[in-house]
Every structure is written in C-alpha cells, then in structure tokens.
Design an enzyme around this catalytic site. Structure first.
Site, PDB file in Angstrom:
ATOM      1  N   CYS A 254       7.352 195.615 -54.631  1.00 20.85           N
ATOM      2  CA  CYS A 254       7.588 196.623 -54.386  1.00 20.85           C
ATOM      3  C   CYS A 254       7.979 196.791 -53.142  1.00 20.85           C
ATOM      4  CB  CYS A 254       6.218 197.640 -54.712  1.00 20.85           C
ATOM      5  SG  CYS A 254       6.217 198.929 -54.622  1.00 20.85           S
TER       6      CYS A 254
ATOM      7  N   CYS B  25       5.356 199.774 -51.261  1.00 22.77           N
ATOM      8  CA  CYS B  25       4.102 199.235 -51.979  1.00 22.77           C
ATOM      9  C   CYS B  25       4.577 198.645 -50.016  1.00 22.77           C
ATOM     10  CB  CYS B  25       3.738 198.943 -52.525  1.00 22.77           C
ATOM     11  SG  CYS B  25       3.977 199.353 -54.362  1.00 22.77           S
TER      12      CYS B  25
END
Length: 278
Positions: A56, A59
């Site tokens: 991600c 993230c």
C-alpha cells in the site's frame, strides 16, 4: 606519522557518517507488532494501532510519521503497534478492515477509529489532549473480543486456508481446478453431516425424549373447594331422577287402572247377552 594522520581523517569521517545514518547504530524500534496470538494485550492499557499492507503506497508514506510518533509513546504512556493485514488475516477480520491504512485507538478494551490527519503532531495531540473522548466507541456487539467478531475472524482464516489449499492442490500436486473444487465440495458435505450428527447428539443429551407410559385410570381427587358444588349437582340430578321415576310410576298405575276398568265393562256387557241366549 603524516601518512597515518592522512588515513585517520577519512576513517573518522566514515564513522561519523555511519553514526548519523538512522538505524545504523542500532536504533530502537518502538512500534510493537501484533499478531493473532498476542492481540489480547490490547485489552489492557492505552494503545494506538495501525493496520497496513506492505504493497500500500499510503501505508508506506505513513511509516515514518508512525515510527516518530512511537518514540513519544513512553512520554504519553501509550503503546504504539502495527498489524500487517496480509499476514494477520484473523485480526483484519476482527476489526473489519476495509481501507488502508486504518488506525484505531484502544483504552481499557474500548475501541475507537481514528479519522483525523495522519501526522506525528496530530497523533500526539490526539492522545495528550484526549481527543479520543469525542469519538463514539465501537459497540460491544462489534468489538474485536465479541462472539460475532470472533466468528468473523475464524471465517477470514478459513478463507485463507481454502485459498492456500487450492493453490497447493493445483500447483504442487498437479490436480485440475475442477478436481480441487470436488475435494472442497466433498469436504463441505462431510463436515455438514458431522455437524448435524453432533447437534442431534447434543440436543438428545440436553432434552432427552420421554418414553410414553400406558395410560392408567386413576381416581380423580377433587379439592374441597369443588366438592360441595359437585355434591349439590349430584343431589339435584338424583332428585330429578326420583321425580321422573315417580311420574313414570303414576303413569303406569293410571294405565293399569284404565285397562282394568275396560275389561270390567266388557264383562258386564257380555253377561246379558248370555242370559238372553238361554
């Protein structure tokens, strides 16, 4: 000596450079890693938890801010943790993670979802100013430790196990995809039968069926409250029967008298006829 001094200068510069690089001198990582085995530690104390995935991009951008915030954990008396949803599918099911990254605050077993800005300063203010009190906690029915979320976690883990088993059957064992589906179908039917038998056995143990006994006639026992009205009804019935029997007796007597009178009349009428013939 001059030659030795020339060698010491680059060496000292290299040591300083390595010391300045973050993590090169054994920097301590204050972010704790939570798994399906140790997640119950969240139920005690105050926590900030991040759910992330290595692939991600959002993230990855959050990691520096999250690690910097973790350095303030001891001062704020809060524990900072993270969960990799690609490895801990059970935890992602318990918290129903639908977006990444997701951040939760936990205080003595009460969970709240963090929806503010994702910077170190905002995280610190959220904990120090107790801004989490302005957020409604998650209902106990949908809390990670509830029965419903425990079943959801087991369902997530089962789905991962089925996917891993299917990949093993197809790629490692060389079984066709339809063969793998047949294996899962047979396992599903067999598990359903076993579960049904277990449920029947448990129900029979908890609520055993009663054997029917032959019906026997027992004398009815009446309570004293109903005995007097019953006696009155019986007496009235007996009186009615006596009246009916008396009426029948009178009718019979009347009928017998009538028959006797008619027979006497017939005899009286028959006598002159006999004298006349003589």
């Amino acid at each position: 000596m001059a030659h030795l001094g020339r060698l010491m200068v680059p060496l000292a510069a290299l040591v300083l450079l390595l010391w300045a690089v973050p993590g090169a001198h054994g920097r301590r990582n204050n972010v704790r890693v939570l798994t399906d085995e140790n997640w119950t530690s969240l139920l005690e104390g105050e926590w900030m938890i991040e759910f992330y995935a290595p692939w991600c991009p959002a993230c990855q951008n959050l990691q520096p801010e999250w690690e910097s915030f973790a350095e303030w954990g001891e001062d704020l008396e809060v524990k900072v943790a993270k969960v990799d949803v690609t490895e801990q599918t059970g935890l992602s099911g318990r918290f129903i993670i639908t977006a990444l990254p997701s951040i939760y605050h936990c205080k003595d077993g009460e969970f709240r979802r963090y929806v503010g800005p994702r910077t170190k300063k905002d995280f610190i203010n959220f904990v120090s100013d107790k801004e989490w009190k302005n957020i409604e906690p998650i209902s106990s029915w949908f809390g990670p430790s509830s029965v419903l979320m425990t079943m959801m976690s087991a369902l997530f883990q089962l789905s991962v196990y089925i996917r891993t088993s299917h990949s093993y059957f197809v790629h490692d064992l060389g079984i066709p995809a339809w063969g793998s589906y047949l294996v899962f179908a047979f396992a599903t039917v067999l598990s359903g039968l076993l579960l049904g038998l277990c449920m029947i056995f448990v129900a029979d143990c908890l609520c055993p069926s009663k054997r029917r006994k032959p019906q026997q006639q027992y004398a009815k026992k009446t309570s004293p409250e109903f005995s007097q009205p019953l006696k009155k009804v019986e007496e009235e019935q007996e009186a009615d029967e006596e009246d009916v029997s008396e009426e029948e007796a009178e009718d019979r007597e009347g009928a017998s008298k009538a028959t006797s009178q008619s027979s006497i009349r017939q005899r009286c009428v028959g006598l002159p006829s006999a004298t006349d013939t003589s």
